[in-house]
Motif scaffolding. Structure first.
Motif, short mmCIF file in Angstrom:
data_model
loop_
_atom_site.label_atom_id
_atom_site.label_comp_id
_atom_site.label_asym_id
_atom_site.label_seq_id
_atom_site.Cartn_x
_atom_site.Cartn_y
_atom_site.Cartn_z
N ALA A 159 -7.66 17.79 11.87
CA ALA A 159 -8.52 16.62 11.66
C ALA A 159 -8.36 16.07 10.24
O ALA A 159 -8.29 14.85 10.05
N GLY A 160 -8.26 16.95 9.26
CA GLY A 160 -8.06 16.52 7.88
C GLY A 160 -6.74 15.80 7.69
O GLY A 160 -6.68 14.80 6.97
N LEU A 161 -5.70 16.31 8.32
CA LEU A 161 -4.39 15.66 8.23
C LEU A 161 -4.42 14.28 8.90
O LEU A 161 -3.84 13.32 8.40
N LEU A 162 -5.12 14.20 10.01
CA LEU A 162 -5.27 12.93 10.70
C LEU A 162 -6.08 11.95 9.84
O LEU A 162 -5.73 10.77 9.75
N ASP A 163 -7.11 12.45 9.18
CA ASP A 163 -7.89 11.61 8.25
C ASP A 163 -7.00 11.01 7.17
O ASP A 163 -7.08 9.82 6.86
N ARG A 164 -6.15 11.85 6.59
CA ARG A 164 -5.25 11.38 5.52
C ARG A 164 -4.30 10.31 6.04
O ARG A 164 -4.06 9.31 5.36
N LEU A 165 -3.77 10.52 7.24
CA LEU A 165 -2.85 9.54 7.83
C LEU A 165 -3.58 8.22 8.10
O LEU A 165 -3.05 7.15 7.81
N ILE A 166 -4.78 8.30 8.61
CA ILE A 166 -5.54 7.08 8.90
C ILE A 166 -5.85 6.32 7.61
O ILE A 166 -5.67 5.09 7.55
N LEU A 167 -6.27 7.03 6.57
CA LEU A 167 -6.55 6.37 5.29
C LEU A 167 -5.30 5.71 4.72
O LEU A 167 -5.34 4.58 4.22
N ARG A 168 -4.18 6.43 4.78
CA ARG A 168 -2.91 5.88 4.27
C ARG A 168 -2.50 4.66 5.08
O ARG A 168 -2.00 3.66 4.54
N THR A 169 -2.71 4.74 6.38
CA THR A 169 -2.33 3.64 7.26
C THR A 169 -3.20 2.41 7.00
O THR A 169 -2.69 1.28 6.96
N LYS A 170 -4.48 2.61 6.79
CA LYS A 170 -5.37 1.49 6.47
C LYS A 170 -4.89 0.78 5.20
O LYS A 170 -4.83 -0.45 5.15
N ALA A 171 -4.58 1.56 4.18
CA ALA A 171 -4.09 0.97 2.92
C ALA A 171 -2.80 0.20 3.15
O ALA A 171 -2.62 -0.91 2.63
N HIS A 172 -1.91 0.76 3.95
CA HIS A 172 -0.64 0.09 4.26
C HIS A 172 -0.89 -1.21 5.01
O HIS A 172 -0.31 -2.24 4.69
N PHE A 173 -1.75 -1.16 6.03
CA PHE A 173 -2.01 -2.35 6.82
C PHE A 173 -2.60 -3.47 5.95
O PHE A 173 -2.22 -4.63 6.08
N ILE A 174 -3.50 -3.12 5.06
CA ILE A 174 -4.09 -4.12 4.16
C ILE A 174 -3.01 -4.75 3.29
O ILE A 174 -2.92 -5.97 3.17
N ALA A 175 -2.15 -3.92 2.71
CA ALA A 175 -1.08 -4.43 1.84
C ALA A 175 -0.10 -5.30 2.64
O ALA A 175 0.30 -6.37 2.16
N GLU A 176 0.24 -4.85 3.82
CA GLU A 176 1.18 -5.60 4.65
C GLU A 176 0.58 -6.95 5.06
O GLU A 176 1.26 -7.98 4.99
N GLU A 177 -0.67 -6.93 5.46
CA GLU A 177 -1.34 -8.18 5.86
C GLU A 177 -1.46 -9.15 4.69
O GLU A 177 -1.29 -10.36 4.86
N ARG A 178 -1.74 -8.64 3.51
CA ARG A 178 -1.81 -9.50 2.31
C ARG A 178 -0.45 -10.13 2.02
O ARG A 178 -0.37 -11.31 1.68
N LEU A 179 0.58 -9.33 2.12
CA LEU A 179 1.94 -9.84 1.89
C LEU A 179 2.26 -10.95 2.89
O LEU A 179 2.75 -12.02 2.52
N LEU A 180 1.98 -10.71 4.15
CA LEU A 180 2.27 -11.71 5.19
C LEU A 180 1.42 -12.96 5.00
O LEU A 180 1.91 -14.08 5.19
N ASP A 181 0.17 -12.78 4.62
CA ASP A 181 -0.72 -13.92 4.38
C ASP A 181 -0.23 -14.74 3.19
O ASP A 181 -0.18 -15.98 3.25
#
Length: 139
Positions: free
Chosen positions: A45-67
Motif C-alpha cells: 500500500a505504501g509503494l502504491l501511495d508513492r506511485l500515485i503521488l508521483r503520478t499526480k505530480a507528473h500529470f499536473i506537470a504534463e497538463e501544464r505543459l500541454l496547456d
C-alpha cells in the motif's frame, strides 16, 4: 513476476516527460519486486501511495505543459488522467479493507499489478504519443 523494462518505444523525445515516465516505471518495479518477495500489504500500500503521488505530480506537470502550448487534445487527455487516478485510488482504498491472508487480497494484489502494467505502459504508448508530434512541431 517480470519487471517492466524501459525501451525506446516509451520514449517521447521530451526529456522532462521521459524522465517522469522512467521514474514511474521504477516505482512500478519497486511494487512488483515487493509482490515477488511476498511483502506485507502495508508495504505494498505504501509503494502504491508513492506511485500515485508521483503520478499526480507528473500529470499536473504534463497538463501544464500541454496547456501552455495550446494542445487541442488537452481536455480528453486530462479526462484520461482523471480516470486513471480514480482507478488507482480505488485500488489503493481496497488495501485498507484487505486482510493479509484472504483470497480476495490475493486477487487485489493481482488486479493492482495488472492495472499498473497496463495503465503505465498503455498510457505512454497510446495516450501520450499523440502530443509528441504537436510539441515537437513547436520547437
Amino acid at each position: 513476476m517480470p519487471i517492466i523494462e524501459w525501451c525506446e518505444e516509451y520514449q517521447l523525445g521530451l526529456p522532462t516527460i521521459d524522465k517522469d515516465h522512467r521514474e514511474m516505471v521504477e516505482y512500478c518495479n519497486h511494487y512488483l519486486s515487493a509482490v515477488d518477495r511476498g511483502a506485507p500489504l502495508e508495504e505494498l500500500a505504501g509503494l502504491l501511495d508513492r506511485l500515485i503521488l508521483r503520478t499526480k505530480a507528473h500529470f499536473i506537470a504534463e497538463e501544464r505543459l500541454l496547456d501552455r502550448h495550446g494542445y487541442p487534445g488537452l481536455a480528453l487527455h486530462k479526462a484520461d488522467h482523471d480516470r486513471l487516478l480514480v482507478q488507482a485510488e480505488t485500488l489503493r482504498d481496497r488495501f485498507d479493507q484487505a486482510d493479509e491472508d484472504d483470497a480476495a487480497t490475493h486477487q487485489l494484489v493481482t488486479e493492482t499489478t495488472q492495472f499498473m502494467r497496463e495503465w503505465l505502459l498503455d498510457h505512454v504508448r497510446v495516450n501520450d504519443r499523440p502530443f509528441k508530434p504537436f510539441l515537437r512541431s513547436l520547437s
